[in-house]
Design an enzyme around this catalytic site. Sequence first.
Site, mmCIF file in Angstrom:
data_model
loop_
_atom_site.group_PDB
_atom_site.id
_atom_site.type_symbol
_atom_site.label_atom_id
_atom_site.label_comp_id
_atom_site.label_asym_id
_atom_site.label_seq_id
_atom_site.Cartn_x
_atom_site.Cartn_y
_atom_site.Cartn_z
ATOM 1 N N ARG A 190 0.840 -1.188 0.000
ATOM 2 C CA ARG A 190 0.000 0.000 0.000
ATOM 3 C C ARG A 190 0.881 1.246 0.000
ATOM 4 O O ARG A 190 1.962 1.242 0.609
ATOM 5 C CB ARG A 190 -0.847 -0.037 1.257
ATOM 6 C CG ARG A 190 -1.844 1.089 1.432
ATOM 7 C CD ARG A 190 -3.009 0.939 0.526
ATOM 8 N NE ARG A 190 -4.156 1.754 0.934
ATOM 9 C CZ ARG A 190 -5.124 2.080 0.105
ATOM 10 N NH1 ARG A 190 -5.107 1.691 -1.155
ATOM 11 N NH2 ARG A 190 -6.148 2.786 0.530
ATOM 12 N N THR A 244 -9.777 0.574 -9.774
ATOM 13 C CA THR A 244 -8.819 -0.323 -9.131
ATOM 14 C C THR A 244 -8.886 -1.552 -10.005
ATOM 15 O O THR A 244 -9.723 -1.639 -10.888
ATOM 16 C CB THR A 244 -9.282 -0.610 -7.684
ATOM 17 O OG1 THR A 244 -9.185 0.605 -6.957
ATOM 18 C CG2 THR A 244 -8.470 -1.671 -6.983
ATOM 19 N N THR A 263 -4.173 -0.681 -7.229
ATOM 20 C CA THR A 263 -4.954 0.523 -7.507
ATOM 21 C C THR A 263 -4.130 1.789 -7.641
ATOM 22 O O THR A 263 -3.036 1.890 -7.091
ATOM 23 C CB THR A 263 -5.985 0.743 -6.371
ATOM 24 O OG1 THR A 263 -6.856 1.816 -6.690
ATOM 25 C CG2 THR A 263 -5.313 1.036 -5.046
ATOM 26 N N ASN A 269 -6.323 4.322 -7.125
ATOM 27 C CA ASN A 269 -7.516 4.874 -6.470
ATOM 28 C C ASN A 269 -8.514 5.345 -7.519
ATOM 29 O O ASN A 269 -9.317 4.565 -7.994
ATOM 30 C CB ASN A 269 -7.183 5.969 -5.453
ATOM 31 C CG ASN A 269 -8.389 6.253 -4.564
ATOM 32 O OD1 ASN A 269 -9.206 5.355 -4.346
ATOM 33 N ND2 ASN A 269 -8.523 7.458 -4.058
ATOM 34 N N ASP A 304 -7.969 8.292 0.311
ATOM 35 C CA ASP A 304 -8.482 7.193 1.142
ATOM 36 C C ASP A 304 -8.301 7.467 2.632
ATOM 37 O O ASP A 304 -8.853 6.761 3.471
ATOM 38 C CB ASP A 304 -7.800 5.864 0.777
ATOM 39 C CG ASP A 304 -8.541 5.143 -0.344
ATOM 40 O OD1 ASP A 304 -9.684 5.530 -0.660
ATOM 41 O OD2 ASP A 304 -7.988 4.174 -0.894
ATOM 42 N N SER A 351 -10.189 -0.639 1.129
ATOM 43 C CA SER A 351 -11.311 -1.598 1.122
ATOM 44 C C SER A 351 -10.967 -2.823 0.277
ATOM 45 O O SER A 351 -11.808 -3.717 0.107
ATOM 46 C CB SER A 351 -12.556 -0.954 0.530
ATOM 47 O OG SER A 351 -12.928 0.180 1.259
ATOM 48 N N GLY A 408 -13.700 -1.305 -6.868
ATOM 49 C CA GLY A 408 -14.986 -0.696 -6.528
ATOM 50 C C GLY A 408 -14.980 0.137 -5.269
ATOM 51 O O GLY A 408 -16.041 0.409 -4.719
ATOM 52 N N GLY A 409 -13.803 0.529 -4.782
ATOM 53 C CA GLY A 409 -13.764 1.372 -3.581
ATOM 54 C C GLY A 409 -14.451 0.678 -2.431
ATOM 55 O O GLY A 409 -14.267 -0.520 -2.208
#
Length: 608
Positions: free
Chosen positions: A148, A420, A438, A440, A462, A492, A512-513
């Site tokens: 991340r 993503t 992703t 984002n 995020d 997520s 899809g967030g």
Amino acid sequence: MPYLPKQAQPPPASLCIYVWFIAVLLPHFSGGQTSSIAFTKAQLGSKSGSAMATLVGPGRAVNPYHFTSVKAATYTKAAVSCAHPLASQVGAQIMKQGGNAFDAAIAVQWALAVVYPGAGNIGGGGFMVAHMAGPKATAGKLLALDYRETAPAAASQNMYLDSAGNMIKNASLHGHRAVGVPGTVAGLYATLPYAKLPMAMLMAPAITLAEKGFVLTKTEAKKLNDSIVVFKQYNTALTAFVKEKPWQPGDTLVQPELAQTLRRISKAGRAEFYSGKTAQLLVAEMQRGGGLITASDLKNYKPIWRKALSFSYKKHVIVSMPPPSSGGLLLLQMLKMLEHRPLASYGVLGTKAVQLIVETERRAYADRAAHLGDPDFWHVPMATLTSDAYLAGRMASYDSTRATPSTQIQAGVLPEKEETTHISIIDPAGTMVAVTTTLNGTYGSSTVVGGAGFLLNNEMDDFSSKPGVPNMYGAIGGQANAIAPGKRMLSSMTPCLILKNNKPLLVCGTPGGTTIPTSVLQTVLGLLDFKQTAAQAIRTPKFHHQWLPDIVYVEKAFPDDVADALTLMGYKVVRREPIGRTELIRILPSGKRETAADIRGDDSVSGF
Ligand code: DON
């Protein structure tokens, strides 16, 4: 017959439309074979290096000028499902040439960074979970890799607020200040020890695709056209994504600067991205555009191996990503709240089933907002949030006849336009790899690193920039997910594996967030509870509730009668654009790999 024999550079767009017509449409009219179109070695670039580069080209296993999306297929040995046919084919071919699922996962991510620039990336970050097959020493081993993005050292809690304490519009979404320190390249190198082939071989297809170009689909051409204004606004140098006339399906997208960047990384390794010329170009881009990322932010970036989150559900073991993703925990909470209820008897998309699932979603997302953040900065009370007693208590207020208003559901009392992409892979030995990666938003911050040709994420959105103020996914949060230097923003993303009797059963995931955990939940329920096929589980219309706003979002194909029944029970039902793009592979009792890709995009399966 050789076509355009002497052309060293990629053909111009008009010619490409012609090539695309010949390659894509003509065979459908005439039943002809595309192998009659052959580019010469000179065109494909003899510099491409390793033998693996020959995988890509007209008439080769991966033809960038002729491809179609395959939505469902059953393979004997190995399968890939991801957002773009060319990347799926790269993954399958890598395994055909002796690579395992990790090799394929690495090669697919490099390829997506080229052919799927909206979300595939080297300027973003992601998560990988894996279940290893193979020799006894590793058989059954679970892996969870966190690559991340992190907040730059100069980031601060109120960086997106004006002097009156109000959110500055779009500040966390567009341009240089929205960018988190990218983790993808570090993640791919951290995965490499589990792979069998050298990195140069895994990168070669991506390099060729960037250098020689590939044909744009209708969807991708439209997406690029929709973003031209922001590309122009947020870039300090010309990018490959902007051209004078609108993109047309069939145009060839060539990315020479990205190809050079990939070549440099292929030669010099991870350090090229984090402290080499690429790092210098990234920092120079930041300085031109007022961004925060410095050379030391890049040097200090580290991916983290975490303990995979695994739990039981109806005689299966479900494996996903722990924080800093909220995905695995939300999936656990929702499945555990459902486990002992007669869901299957309510039928797929039955009103009772949808209502029950919505209420579990509401309760789990209330916890997300209050309790979840980067575990290296915030104590996430995992033991409590996952305990049976706690989850049973959360459902005490559940009423099967009416909506529980979100105002009555607070987080349990205890001591995140979107893009993503997800990749599901199973190799011949049965190793399963799930990667969600992703930038984002679509094309991330819309900022391309000048001279290096890759897009940077807008992952800073995020974070919870201001308590109670929703981010682009309508998610709210508080201190747990406040911005701090070096901290990872809450995600997520829910890469998901399922085992049965300790044996690999399935791999799935979606973009899809904040809708990701609910899409994965509904896919898992479709397969395990409602006994759907892989393709059915993906195609079934999805619905989503995330506590706040107190709305049940449903896809356009969601049945009217169920929407009406929910409305009568007190739910606010709102139709929205497609939810998620799920990629799924399941191992059938015969050992065959049932593979499906989402119909909501260009997604495609490949395998053998
Ligand atoms: O990490 C997250 O949760 C988000 N950045 C994911 C964004 C996303 O899925 C957008 N896709 N449609």
